[in-house]
Design an enzyme around this catalytic site. Structure first.
Site, PDB file in Angstrom:
ATOM      1  N   LYS A 179      67.382  71.692  71.088  1.00 45.90           N
ATOM      2  CA  LYS A 179      67.426  70.670  70.178  1.00 45.90           C
ATOM      3  C   LYS A 179      65.833  70.280  70.103  1.00 45.90           C
ATOM      4  O   LYS A 179      65.549  69.264  70.868  1.00 45.90           O
ATOM      5  CB  LYS A 179      68.313  69.496  70.212  1.00 45.90           C
ATOM      6  CG  LYS A 179      68.181  68.649  68.898  1.00 45.90           C
ATOM      7  CD  LYS A 179      68.635  67.499  69.295  1.00 45.90           C
ATOM      8  CE  LYS A 179      68.322  66.325  68.325  1.00 45.90           C
ATOM      9  NZ  LYS A 179      66.902  66.280  67.980  1.00 45.90           N
ATOM     10  N   SER A 232      63.900  58.335  75.818  1.00 48.10           N
ATOM     11  CA  SER A 232      64.011  57.017  76.290  1.00 48.10           C
ATOM     12  C   SER A 232      65.101  56.813  77.093  1.00 48.10           C
ATOM     13  O   SER A 232      66.062  57.379  77.309  1.00 48.10           O
ATOM     14  CB  SER A 232      64.187  56.140  74.944  1.00 48.10           C
ATOM     15  OG  SER A 232      65.862  56.482  74.374  1.00 48.10           O
ATOM     16  N   CYS A 287      54.800  60.208  79.184  1.00 48.43           N
ATOM     17  CA  CYS A 287      55.490  59.285  79.993  1.00 48.43           C
ATOM     18  C   CYS A 287      54.551  59.122  81.458  1.00 48.43           C
ATOM     19  O   CYS A 287      55.041  58.351  82.376  1.00 48.43           O
ATOM     20  CB  CYS A 287      56.554  59.749  80.227  1.00 48.43           C
ATOM     21  SG  CYS A 287      56.687  61.560  80.981  1.00 48.43           S
ATOM     22  N   GLU A 388      57.744  49.910  77.870  1.00 53.16           N
ATOM     23  CA  GLU A 388      56.836  51.123  77.429  1.00 53.16           C
ATOM     24  C   GLU A 388      56.505  50.767  76.007  1.00 53.16           C
ATOM     25  O   GLU A 388      57.187  50.948  75.271  1.00 53.16           O
ATOM     26  CB  GLU A 388      57.832  52.358  77.778  1.00 53.16           C
ATOM     27  CG  GLU A 388      56.669  53.474  77.610  1.00 53.16           C
ATOM     28  CD  GLU A 388      57.537  54.848  77.739  1.00 53.16           C
ATOM     29  OE1 GLU A 388      57.216  55.575  78.575  1.00 53.16           O
ATOM     30  OE2 GLU A 388      58.862  54.844  77.050  1.00 53.16           O
TER      31      GLU A 388
END
Length: 505
Positions: A179, A232, A287, A388
């Protein structure tokens, strides 16, 4: 271009691009211009089921394909990636907005992991021991799991789905359902054509853009044996808990707030250059970005001044201009998300020494641009320095000593990576031993290891037991089987036999 004339992308299921029956589409935009460039289908539940079914049907034969043959096909794929490097780089630049060199690096990391997959025959080898008991031999094999799945983010359209996920799962003998992110699906769908051209059988790779509702099937479907997720922390926790509850292996790579500790002996110019690349590369949308610098007070003013100077010298522009050093952020909504964080930092009392909100790129007024932004005097209570932001925003925190800085860093709930800039070997060694960061840099701003080593996030940056990359990935995508054997000669066969196995549980 009128929306009705946009290309409608097609999912890739069972070796073919098929016409989706969905009535829901997501518009894909070029962040450099703000223009719509394609429409991605939100595949139906039936289409996601069909992708899983195709992968399950292809699995038995693919598992029995010799590891050497699977590696040869990966080598074919590797050559095709090299051949189409510029085209793939342009796709990443257009749908994601990375500067050209960064888009090339995104594709380059997918290439690196594909090359790692070519070494599968040696990395899939098991272990053996003769005479585990008298006359008994034991062999350990690594076998594929079955259908594996990946849920990819928007920020690395090539490296993550087509580097960390698909090639390593597939070369181990699994089949794969991906996906991709709905806003950046074009690169993954183009890679599917390369897999086909490389000679992979139909059903081995399937690509189905869809929403979270349809993707929930991946987490619960009995034929899916393992899930890799990048995104996330809140969603990662859901993916991890749901998929694990349904008996699946899970890797969930989540948020980060990486910190660097800059000691007073660090060379200012060299250190600032290292921070620039790690803090503002890929517009901070990674990240392993470096959004926080913890600096000893004695050199803080000089370091901040040098960072501001370097930022002002960098060109902000469209992704496909090779002179661009800071491209647009990924979407209009994400730019608002970042600017809301800048407003919050101001409200919390941080000192804004460089404000990127007013940046203009002539000729590209519709693009999603946000310039270099630096906050100084960020304190531990300020959420802008704890959560973040995922954009070109750098927070500077001032401390008096190594110990104060290290303790401040380790109190953060995220621990993907951490960095120290120093010329002092003692403090460097102490930092490596005591930091919570999973990937550690000593005078290296982005301590992402090469593909042969695992990508080792810690704390709320990772949920799971085995990481992606390296040997961990080959362990994650296989399960171990131990076989114990004993054979008899003709004389022994005539005797009454009493089993002498002493390896009891």
């Amino acid at each position: 271009m009128p929306q009705g004339t946009l290309e409608r992308l097609r999912p890739y299921i069972d070796g073919a691009y098929v016409q989706s029956r969905t009535e829901k589409f997501t518009t894909v935009y070029d962040p450099s211009t703000g223009e719509a460039i394609a429409q991605a289908p939100c595949c139906t539940q039936q289409e996601v089921d069909a992708a899983i079914a195709a992968a399950a049907a292809a699995y038995p034969a693919w598992k029995r394909t010799p590891a050497r043959k699977r590696a040869q096909l990966m080598y074919n794929l590797r050559n095709l990636i090299v051949r189409d490097m510029d085209e793939l780089t342009m796709l990443v630049a257009r749908e994601n907005g990375k500067a050209w060199s960064e888009a090339a690096g995104d594709v380059g990391k997918a290439l690196e992991m594909t090359e790692l997959a070519c070494s599968a025959p040696s990395l899939l080898m098991g272990e053996s021991l003769q005479d585990t008991s008298s006359g008994y031999d034991t062999v350990l094999y690594r076998e594929a799991l079955g259908v594996c799945a990946g849920i990819a983010p928007w920020n690395f359209p090539a490296m993550i789905p087509m580097g960390w996920m698909a090639p390593l799962a597939i070369v181990c003998g699994n089949t794969f359902v991906l996906k991709p992110a709905s806003t950046t699906p074009m690169t993954s769908l183009r890679f599917a054509r390369l897999y086909e051209e490389a000679g992979f059988p139909r059903g081995v790779l399937n690509v189905v853009p869809c929403s979270r509702v349809e993707a929930e099937t991946i987490l619960t479907h009995p034929q899916v044996k393992a899930v890799t997720f990048v995104g996330s922390t809140s969603v990662g926790l859901h993916v991890y808990s749901t998929a694990a509850q349904h008996g699946k292996r899970v890797q969930a790579l989540c948020e980060a707030k990486n910190h660097a500790l800059v000691l007073r002996d660090a060379p200012i110019t060299r250190t600032a250059a290292g921070i620039m690349n790690s803090a503002f590369g890929c517009a901070g949308e990674r990240c392993m970005a470096l959004p926080c610098v913890v600096v000893e007070e004695e050199i803080a003013d000089a370091l901040v001044a040098e960072l501001v100077r370097l930022c002002r010298a960098q060109k902000v522009g469209p992704a496909y201009d090779k002179a661009t050093r800071l491209g647009p952020v990924g979407s209009l909504s994400h730019r608002k998300f970042i600017t809301d964080w800048i407003e919050k930092g101001l409200a919390e009392g941080a000192q804004l020494v460089l404000d990127g909100r007013g940046v203009q790129v002539p000729g590209y007024e519709g693009g999603y641009y946000l310039g270099h932004t630096i906050f100084d005097h960020v304190t531990e209570e300020m959420t802008v320095g704890q959560r973040e932001v995922f954009g070109p925003v750098l927070c500077v925190k001032r401390v008096q000593s190594f110990e104060e800085g290290l303790e401040l860093m380790n109190r953060n709930p995220f621990a993907n990576g951490s960095v120290i800039f120093t010329q002092n070997g003692y403090y460097a060694r102490e930092f490596v031993m005591r930091t919570d960061g999973g990937m550690v840099g000593v005078n290296v701003g982005i301590p992402v290891p090469m593909g042969a080593f695992p990508f080792t996030g810690h704390k709320q940056s990772f949920f799971g037991d085995l990481h992606c990359h390296g040997k961990d990935a080959f362990r994650f995508y296989t399960e171990e089987k131990t076989v114990t054997t004993r054979w008899f000669d003709e004389e022994e066969m005539k005797k009454e036999h009493v089993d002498s196995w002493d390896g009891s549980l």
